[in-house]
Design a protein around this motif. Structure first.
Motif, mmCIF file in Angstrom:
data_model
loop_
_atom_site.group_PDB
_atom_site.id
_atom_site.type_symbol
_atom_site.label_atom_id
_atom_site.label_comp_id
_atom_site.label_asym_id
_atom_site.label_seq_id
_atom_site.Cartn_x
_atom_site.Cartn_y
_atom_site.Cartn_z
ATOM 1 N N MET A 137 -7.862 11.184 1.220
ATOM 2 C CA MET A 137 -6.579 10.498 0.582
ATOM 3 C C MET A 137 -6.351 9.308 1.429
ATOM 4 S SD MET A 137 -4.366 14.067 0.436
ATOM 5 C CE MET A 137 -2.944 13.224 -0.174
ATOM 6 N N SER A 138 -5.468 8.442 0.804
ATOM 7 C CA SER A 138 -5.394 7.062 1.488
ATOM 8 C C SER A 138 -3.840 6.626 0.930
ATOM 9 C CB SER A 138 -6.514 5.988 1.123
ATOM 10 O OG SER A 138 -6.290 5.971 -0.300
ATOM 11 N N LEU A 139 -3.497 5.556 1.785
ATOM 12 C CA LEU A 139 -2.235 5.084 1.567
ATOM 13 C C LEU A 139 -2.634 3.435 1.849
ATOM 14 C CD1 LEU A 139 0.683 4.778 0.596
ATOM 15 C CD2 LEU A 139 1.161 4.967 3.223
ATOM 16 N N GLN A 140 -2.634 2.592 0.687
ATOM 17 C CA GLN A 140 -3.144 1.223 0.873
ATOM 18 C C GLN A 140 -1.848 0.376 0.579
ATOM 19 O OE1 GLN A 140 -6.702 0.226 -1.320
ATOM 20 N NE2 GLN A 140 -7.629 2.084 -0.557
ATOM 21 N N VAL A 141 -1.429 -0.706 1.495
ATOM 22 C CA VAL A 141 -0.588 -1.580 1.303
ATOM 23 C C VAL A 141 -0.998 -2.921 1.348
ATOM 24 C CG1 VAL A 141 1.624 -2.323 2.447
ATOM 25 C CG2 VAL A 141 0.971 0.027 2.440
ATOM 26 N N GLY A 142 -0.504 -3.777 0.538
ATOM 27 C CA GLY A 142 -1.104 -5.079 0.503
ATOM 28 C C GLY A 142 -0.461 -6.351 -0.452
ATOM 29 N N LEU A 143 -1.058 -7.227 -0.421
ATOM 30 C CA LEU A 143 -0.859 -8.422 -1.519
ATOM 31 C C LEU A 143 -1.590 -8.436 -2.633
ATOM 32 C CD1 LEU A 143 -0.112 -11.167 1.088
ATOM 33 C CD2 LEU A 143 1.860 -9.766 0.089
ATOM 34 N N ARG A 144 -0.941 -8.816 -3.729
ATOM 35 C CA ARG A 144 -1.752 -8.716 -4.919
ATOM 36 C C ARG A 144 -1.442 -10.070 -5.897
ATOM 37 N NH1 ARG A 144 -1.180 -3.926 -7.540
ATOM 38 N NH2 ARG A 144 -2.890 -3.049 -6.510
ATOM 39 N N ALA A 180 3.138 1.450 -6.816
ATOM 40 C CA ALA A 180 4.442 0.705 -6.986
ATOM 41 C C ALA A 180 4.042 -1.068 -6.569
ATOM 42 C CB ALA A 180 5.510 1.069 -6.524
ATOM 43 N N GLN A 181 4.598 -1.754 -7.485
ATOM 44 C CA GLN A 181 4.519 -3.206 -6.787
ATOM 45 C C GLN A 181 5.694 -4.080 -7.165
ATOM 46 O OE1 GLN A 181 0.838 -5.425 -8.222
ATOM 47 N NE2 GLN A 181 2.117 -7.385 -8.396
ATOM 48 N N TYR A 182 6.042 -5.015 -5.945
ATOM 49 C CA TYR A 182 7.275 -5.637 -6.264
ATOM 50 C C TYR A 182 6.644 -7.271 -6.179
ATOM 51 C CZ TYR A 182 11.367 -8.639 -5.550
ATOM 52 O OH TYR A 182 12.280 -9.386 -5.624
ATOM 53 N N ASP A 183 7.103 -8.004 -7.292
ATOM 54 C CA ASP A 183 6.427 -9.452 -7.167
ATOM 55 C C ASP A 183 7.617 -10.214 -6.483
ATOM 56 O OD1 ASP A 183 4.351 -8.571 -8.848
ATOM 57 O OD2 ASP A 183 5.351 -9.087 -10.772
ATOM 58 N N ILE A 184 6.872 -10.725 -5.450
ATOM 59 C CA ILE A 184 7.914 -11.541 -4.453
ATOM 60 C C ILE A 184 8.041 -13.007 -5.388
ATOM 61 C CG2 ILE A 184 7.764 -12.967 -2.326
ATOM 62 C CD1 ILE A 184 5.646 -10.736 -1.443
ATOM 63 N N PRO A 209 6.102 -14.629 -9.124
ATOM 64 C CA PRO A 209 5.437 -14.350 -10.422
ATOM 65 C C PRO A 209 4.072 -13.970 -10.129
ATOM 66 C CG PRO A 209 7.012 -15.824 -11.277
ATOM 67 C CD PRO A 209 7.127 -15.789 -9.671
ATOM 68 N N LEU A 210 3.386 -15.000 -9.354
ATOM 69 C CA LEU A 210 1.757 -14.709 -9.277
ATOM 70 C C LEU A 210 1.525 -13.962 -7.871
ATOM 71 C CD1 LEU A 210 0.716 -18.597 -10.036
ATOM 72 C CD2 LEU A 210 0.437 -16.445 -11.186
ATOM 73 N N LEU A 211 2.534 -13.335 -6.898
ATOM 74 C CA LEU A 211 2.130 -12.656 -5.973
ATOM 75 C C LEU A 211 3.079 -11.411 -5.835
ATOM 76 C CD1 LEU A 211 0.523 -12.820 -3.486
ATOM 77 C CD2 LEU A 211 2.548 -14.014 -2.236
ATOM 78 N N GLY A 212 2.352 -10.246 -5.709
ATOM 79 C CA GLY A 212 3.134 -8.998 -5.544
ATOM 80 C C GLY A 212 2.695 -8.530 -4.193
ATOM 81 N N LEU A 213 3.629 -7.569 -3.693
ATOM 82 C CA LEU A 213 3.714 -6.704 -2.637
ATOM 83 C C LEU A 213 3.350 -5.375 -2.945
ATOM 84 C CD1 LEU A 213 3.512 -6.228 0.573
ATOM 85 C CD2 LEU A 213 6.050 -6.036 0.440
ATOM 86 N N TYR A 214 2.455 -4.491 -2.886
ATOM 87 C CA TYR A 214 2.289 -3.013 -3.376
ATOM 88 C C TYR A 214 1.866 -2.100 -2.322
ATOM 89 C CZ TYR A 214 -2.911 -3.639 -2.660
ATOM 90 O OH TYR A 214 -4.202 -3.674 -2.153
ATOM 91 N N VAL A 215 2.078 -0.656 -2.777
ATOM 92 C CA VAL A 215 1.806 0.382 -2.079
ATOM 93 C C VAL A 215 1.096 1.535 -3.066
ATOM 94 C CG1 VAL A 215 4.140 1.308 -2.328
ATOM 95 C CG2 VAL A 215 2.767 2.022 -0.457
ATOM 96 N N GLU A 216 0.072 1.886 -2.484
ATOM 97 C CA GLU A 216 -0.687 2.545 -3.385
ATOM 98 C C GLU A 216 -1.169 3.897 -2.670
ATOM 99 O OE1 GLU A 216 -2.824 0.099 -6.173
ATOM 100 O OE2 GLU A 216 -4.438 1.212 -5.446
ATOM 101 N N PRO A 217 -0.590 5.022 -2.876
ATOM 102 C CA PRO A 217 -1.094 6.393 -2.524
ATOM 103 C C PRO A 217 -2.492 6.871 -3.442
ATOM 104 C CG PRO A 217 0.940 6.936 -3.127
ATOM 105 C CD PRO A 217 0.708 5.444 -3.308
ATOM 106 N N GLY A 218 -3.410 7.244 -2.769
ATOM 107 C CA GLY A 218 -4.615 7.472 -3.609
ATOM 108 C C GLY A 218 -5.517 8.655 -3.218
ATOM 109 N N LEU A 219 -6.382 9.004 -4.034
ATOM 110 C CA LEU A 219 -7.390 9.935 -3.620
ATOM 111 C C LEU A 219 -8.850 9.268 -4.167
ATOM 112 C CD1 LEU A 219 -8.049 12.929 -2.837
ATOM 113 C CD2 LEU A 219 -7.983 13.524 -5.274
#
Length: 155
Positions: free
Chosen positions: A141-148, A104-108, A110-120
């Protein structure tokens, strides 16, 4: 992940990449001639992921997506501490992996978003003799959080 870049290919499909730093630390206990020897191994990796994100839905700056891709890790430093004595070890071979996630991502803005991403992720054996987390637990398994950074976002 420190930073991820996203480039749209279609309205729903985007190509992503970025830079990942990973530190793996392990403790080993060996018995040598009835003596217990404690060792601490620290491995530092820099990785480059490449993936495709498929947007499932979007609403007012929020978006949900599924992602799949590959990544390559390069071992940039390896240290082994044995009974208080530090030594550098030869660097490990490059480590490949494949991964899938939902995010899931929220665009702070238009060019920059904050995201959270659980994965395998899965890391096949790289043929190295160096023991590490990738060999011990190839499925992760991982949980990544960052800026995109969103280049040329298709709305």
């Amino acid at each position: 992940r420190f930073l991820t870049l996203s480039y749209p290919l279609t309205k729903r499909l985007s190509l992503t990449s970025g830079v990942i730093y990973t530190k793996l630390a392990s403790d080993f206990t060996q018995i040598m001639r009835s003596q217990k020897v404690e060792q601490e191994q620290t491995l530092h990796y820099v990785g480059i992921p490449i993936g495709l994100n498929y947007q499932l839905w979007a609403l007012k700056g929020f978006r949900a997506y599924a992602s799949a891709g590959t990544l390559a890790y390069w071992n940039v430093a390896t240290h082994l501490v044995t009974e208080g004595v530090t030594q550098e070890l030869p660097k490990d071979r490059m480590q490949w992996g494949i991964n899938g996630s939902i995010g899931a991502q929220y665009d702070i803005v238009p060019l920059l978003g904050l995201y959270v991403e659980p994965g395998l992720s899965y890391y096949p054996d790289n043929g190295s003799r160096l023991q590490n987390f990738f060999k011990d637990k190839p499925w992760n398994m991982s949980l990544q959080v960052g800026l995109r950074i969103n280049f040329g976002r298709n709305e």
